[in-house]
Design a protein around this motif. Structure first.
Motif, PDB file in Angstrom:
ATOM      1  N   GLY A  59       9.032   3.840   2.823  1.00 50.41           N
ATOM      2  CA  GLY A  59       7.850   4.548   2.336  1.00 50.41           C
ATOM      3  C   GLY A  59       6.571   3.873   2.778  1.00 50.41           C
ATOM      4  O   GLY A  59       5.625   4.535   3.231  1.00 50.41           O
ATOM      5  N   ALA A  60       6.550   2.535   2.690  1.00 53.92           N
ATOM      6  CA  ALA A  60       5.373   1.774   3.131  1.00 53.92           C
ATOM      7  C   ALA A  60       5.165   1.928   4.634  1.00 53.92           C
ATOM      8  O   ALA A  60       4.027   2.083   5.113  1.00 53.92           O
ATOM      9  CB  ALA A  60       5.535   0.307   2.761  1.00 53.92           C
ATOM     10  N   LYS A  61       6.271   1.902   5.390  1.00 51.09           N
ATOM     11  CA  LYS A  61       6.185   2.029   6.853  1.00 51.09           C
ATOM     12  C   LYS A  61       5.596   3.378   7.251  1.00 51.09           C
ATOM     13  O   LYS A  61       4.648   3.444   8.051  1.00 51.09           O
ATOM     14  CB  LYS A  61       7.576   1.868   7.466  1.00 51.09           C
ATOM     15  N   TRP A  62       6.146   4.464   6.705  1.00 56.17           N
ATOM     16  CA  TRP A  62       5.687   5.793   7.106  1.00 56.17           C
ATOM     17  C   TRP A  62       4.281   6.082   6.596  1.00 56.17           C
ATOM     18  O   TRP A  62       3.513   6.807   7.250  1.00 56.17           O
ATOM     19  CB  TRP A  62       6.675   6.860   6.640  1.00 56.17           C
ATOM     20  N   TRP A  63       3.902   5.531   5.448  1.00 61.22           N
ATOM     21  CA  TRP A  63       2.524   5.678   4.985  1.00 61.22           C
ATOM     22  C   TRP A  63       1.575   4.981   5.954  1.00 61.22           C
ATOM     23  O   TRP A  63       0.529   5.518   6.325  1.00 61.22           O
ATOM     24  CB  TRP A  63       2.381   5.089   3.582  1.00 61.22           C
TER      25      TRP A  63
END
Length: 529
Positions: A59-63
């Motif tokens: 989630g952090a990566k794609w955000w």
């Protein structure tokens, strides 16, 4: 010869002056223990909650990718423009280590080492899979081109080259040249923090510098452990495909153990007798495999594809570099922005290793070798492997034509299956994958050891042995304890770390230009330039 110019980059700091020496080791007091705590805590947490960790970090990566796509692309474009400019600027005459410095390694050995550390293993993994993915629309297509068309084939090669050409090497060149210049021309420690002296001055030897080095070590360890884990899976898939050997956990663990053991031997032999020899073996094997593909495969098609790849790369570079108003958002985020974040997260490791072996080269020679030469070789490599695979698909030959891209780790072996001497070429491919990983593990341990020793390049061998074993242990633990989820979580963490490091690299670029300009004035004043 003109007015006296004061050297603004003088410091009383000595590499390793803050070190502690427990058990005969030589460790930088804040950096080593904090790094160790972060890595151990992160790995344990990932092993206990692999699924949750992957979900959170994904989630952090794609955000990060979605919100800062423009920042990654514009920054990467800056690095390319600055690197190309350095080739032609007057500062190109400055020599790393001083105007009388001599290279430590022959040109071929030097190039082999920087190429192997930079992306050798990636070319084995993606040279077939990436063009096939773009051409068939496996995960969207670049610039919204229609899949399985002639234009789709051209853009598949151009977009693949875009990801493996000037941009990643420019990122490495900026980091490597910054570190080499401040370490060898200004006698600063060979650590990431030294490149920030123009901005922070002597504060760089305090906590701001400690934080920079800790981030660099963590990013390097996670990147190496992830690549070692995924590489073990690719090698295991190749053994299964070629010899029918199970590609399960036990085989993957055996591969990691073998790679770590060979890296250990290389470490004990030292830089000249270890990494240099392995890198030369890498380049020799890669050259043999490349010529085999060219002459055993569709030779004329490959020759034509070299031109197609080059022209498509140049012709579509501006469109692929534009972050605004993209119609291919899924492809753009899933490939280009992901790659840029990955290259940036790897830049401390690769850049520092290239700096370590580049003393005695001029700035112009350095940037040309790091930026232009690998790009030209990669054009030929991608054209041979990717071009052969695309022709097989277009002619309806083999598993890639029948089933599409079902397993990225098998794509290269599936292409080999339609060429003569498939067993030999596949075996060489597996060996090359493994030797590339041994080289990465060894050079990575050298980099991590230097940073955690406060910038010293002559720390006890036992410390490099420790880091080699640690990298292998982390990869093995992740595969055994969490499998794909654990490896994916660590990789997502490394990608997310690419965002703050992009800002770090922009500051480093400014510091490099400032430092080189000042050095040129000094040399002119002294009559040396």
């Amino acid at each position: 010869m003109g007015d006296v110019v004061k050297d603004e980059y003088q410091t009383d700091y000595v590499a390793g002056q803050d070190n502690i020496n427990p058990f005969g080791l030589d460790l930088h007091a804040p950096v080593f223990p904090i790094t160790a705590i972060i890595v151990v805590a992160f790995v344990i947490g990932t092993l206990i909650f692999p699924g949750e960790a992957k979900e959170l970090l994904d989630g952090a990566k794609w955000w990060t990718i979605a919100q800062f796509d423009w920042f990654f692309l514009l920054s990467a474009n800056v690095f390319v423009v600055v690197s190309l400019a350095l080739i032609f600027m007057p500062v190109g005459k400055i020599r790393i280590g001083g105007m009388d410095a001599k290279p430590e390694f022959s040109t071929m050995s030097w190039f082999a080492m920087l190429f192997a550390a930079g992306m050798g293993i990636g070319l084995m993994f993606w040279a077939v899979a990436e063009p096939v993915a773009y051409y068939t629309g496996w995960y969207e297509t670049p610039l919204g081109v229609e899949a399985n068309t002639a234009e789709g084939a051209r853009l598949a090669m151009g977009a693949t080259m875009y990801h493996w050409g000037l941009h990643p090497w420019a990122i490495y060149a900026i980091v490597a040249l910054s570190l080499a210049f401040f370490a060898y021309n200004k006698n600063m420690p060979l650590t990431i923090r030294s490149a920030f002296f123009p901005l922070l001055r002597d504060k760089v030897w305090g906590w701001p510098g400690h934080i920079i080095d800790i981030l660099a070590v963590v990013a390097t360890i996670f990147g190496l452990a992830t690549s070692l884990g995924f590489g073990a899976q690719q090698a295991a898939s190749g053994l299964d495909y070629l010899f029918g050997i199970s590609s399960g956990i036990n085989v993957q663990m055996a591969i990691i153990t073998g790679v770590t053991a060979l890296a250990l031997i290389s470490v004990l032999r030292g830089l000249d007798g270890g990494v240099k020899i392995l890198s030369n073996i890498n380049m020799s094997l890669a050259g043999i495999l490349l010529f085999f593909i060219i002459f055993a495969g569709p030779t004329m098609t490959i020759v034509e594809t070299i031109w197609v790849t080059s022209s498509s790369y140049v012709g579509n570079a501006l469109a692929l570099s534009n972050p605004f108003g993209r119609e291919d958002q899924a492809w753009f985020h899933g490939w280009t922005v992901f790659y840029w974040a990955w290259w940036i997260s790897w830049s401390p490791f690769v850049g520092m290793f290239i700096a370590r072996v580049s003393k005695g080269r001029t700035v112009r020679e350095f940037v040309t070798a790091v930026l232009i030469v690998p790009t030209v070789i990669t054009v030929v490599w991608m054209s041979a492997f990717g071009g052969s695979a695309l022709e097989q698909i277009q002619d309806g030959i083999g598993a890639l034509a029948e089933n599409g891209l079902t397993d990225v780790s098998l794509a290269m072996f599936q292409m080999f299956a339609n060429l003569p001497f498939v067993a030999i070429s596949s075996f060489v491919g597996i060996v090359l994958v493994l030797v590339f990983f041994v080289t990465s593990s060894d050079s990575g341990s050298l980099v991590v050891d230097s940073i955690t020793a406060g910038g010293k390049t002559d720390a006890p061998t036992a410390q490099r042995v420790f880091w080699v074993v640690m990298e292998g242990a982390i990869a093995a633990a992740l595969i055994f304890g969490g499998g794909e989820d654990a490896l994916g979580a660590i990789q997502a963490a490394a990608i997310t770390a690419g965002l703050p490091f992009t800002a770090v690299l922009l500051v480093m670029t400014w510091g490099l230009l400032k430092g080189l300009t000042h050095e040129r004035k000094l040399l002119i004043a002294e009559g040396k330039l």
